[in-house]
Design a protein around this motif. Structure first.
Motif, PDB file in Angstrom:
ATOM      1  N   ASN A 103       0.828  -1.211   0.000  1.00  0.00           N
ATOM      2  CA  ASN A 103       0.000   0.000   0.000  1.00  0.00           C
ATOM      3  C   ASN A 103       0.859   1.256   0.000  1.00  0.00           C
ATOM      4  N   SER A 104       1.938   1.264   0.757  1.00  0.00           N
ATOM      5  CA  SER A 104       2.788   2.457   0.786  1.00  0.00           C
ATOM      6  C   SER A 104       3.468   2.669  -0.556  1.00  0.00           C
ATOM      7  N   ARG A 105       3.857   1.584  -1.220  1.00  0.00           N
ATOM      8  CA  ARG A 105       4.474   1.723  -2.542  1.00  0.00           C
ATOM      9  C   ARG A 105       3.453   2.209  -3.567  1.00  0.00           C
ATOM     10  N   GLU A 163       8.035   7.085 -17.427  1.00  0.00           N
ATOM     11  CA  GLU A 163       7.848   5.671 -17.738  1.00  0.00           C
ATOM     12  C   GLU A 163       8.658   4.757 -16.812  1.00  0.00           C
ATOM     13  N   ARG A 164       9.496   5.330 -15.950  1.00  0.00           N
ATOM     14  CA  ARG A 164      10.320   4.540 -15.026  1.00  0.00           C
ATOM     15  C   ARG A 164       9.875   4.697 -13.574  1.00  0.00           C
ATOM     16  N   ILE A 165       8.694   5.256 -13.342  1.00  0.00           N
ATOM     17  CA  ILE A 165       8.214   5.471 -11.968  1.00  0.00           C
ATOM     18  C   ILE A 165       8.125   4.148 -11.210  1.00  0.00           C
ATOM     19  N   ALA A 183      12.774  -0.386  -7.079  1.00  0.00           N
ATOM     20  CA  ALA A 183      14.174  -0.640  -7.399  1.00  0.00           C
ATOM     21  C   ALA A 183      14.858  -1.551  -6.383  1.00  0.00           C
ATOM     22  N   ASP A 184      14.523  -1.417  -5.113  1.00  0.00           N
ATOM     23  CA  ASP A 184      15.149  -2.253  -4.090  1.00  0.00           C
ATOM     24  C   ASP A 184      14.702  -3.703  -4.179  1.00  0.00           C
ATOM     25  N   ARG A 185      13.529  -3.943  -4.759  1.00  0.00           N
ATOM     26  CA  ARG A 185      12.988  -5.304  -4.861  1.00  0.00           C
ATOM     27  C   ARG A 185      13.442  -6.022  -6.138  1.00  0.00           C
TER      28      ARG A 185
END
Length: 74
Positions: free
Chosen positions: A36-38, A61-63, A69-71
């Motif tokens: 939810n936070s993401r 387009e990279r949002i 990115a960490d996942r």
């Protein structure tokens, strides 16, 4: 000579399954909260103008890649 042990056996415990269920429930709730936070972060970034995104160094387009990115190791 007889020996008496007062230590509980390592076998069955009624609390073990309940503890496992509790841990599983907490892990699930944590995953939901993180998702939810993401999602909120993605919505916020999508609401920004291209200029505001450029100030942050993010292409529209990279949002999603930026938020996760960490996942995904990017």
């Amino acid at each position: 000579m007889a020996h008496i042990s007062t230590q509980p056996t390592a076998g069955f415990s009624i609390l073990r399954p309940l503890t496992a269920i509790g841990h599983g429930l907490m892990a699930w709730m944590e995953r939901v909260a993180v998702a939810n936070s993401r999602l909120e972060e993605i919505r916020h970034l999508q609401s920004l103008s291209d200029a505001e995104l450029a100030e942050r160094g993010i292409e529209r387009e990279r949002i999603v890649y930026h938020v996760f990115a960490d996942r995904i190791g990017i």
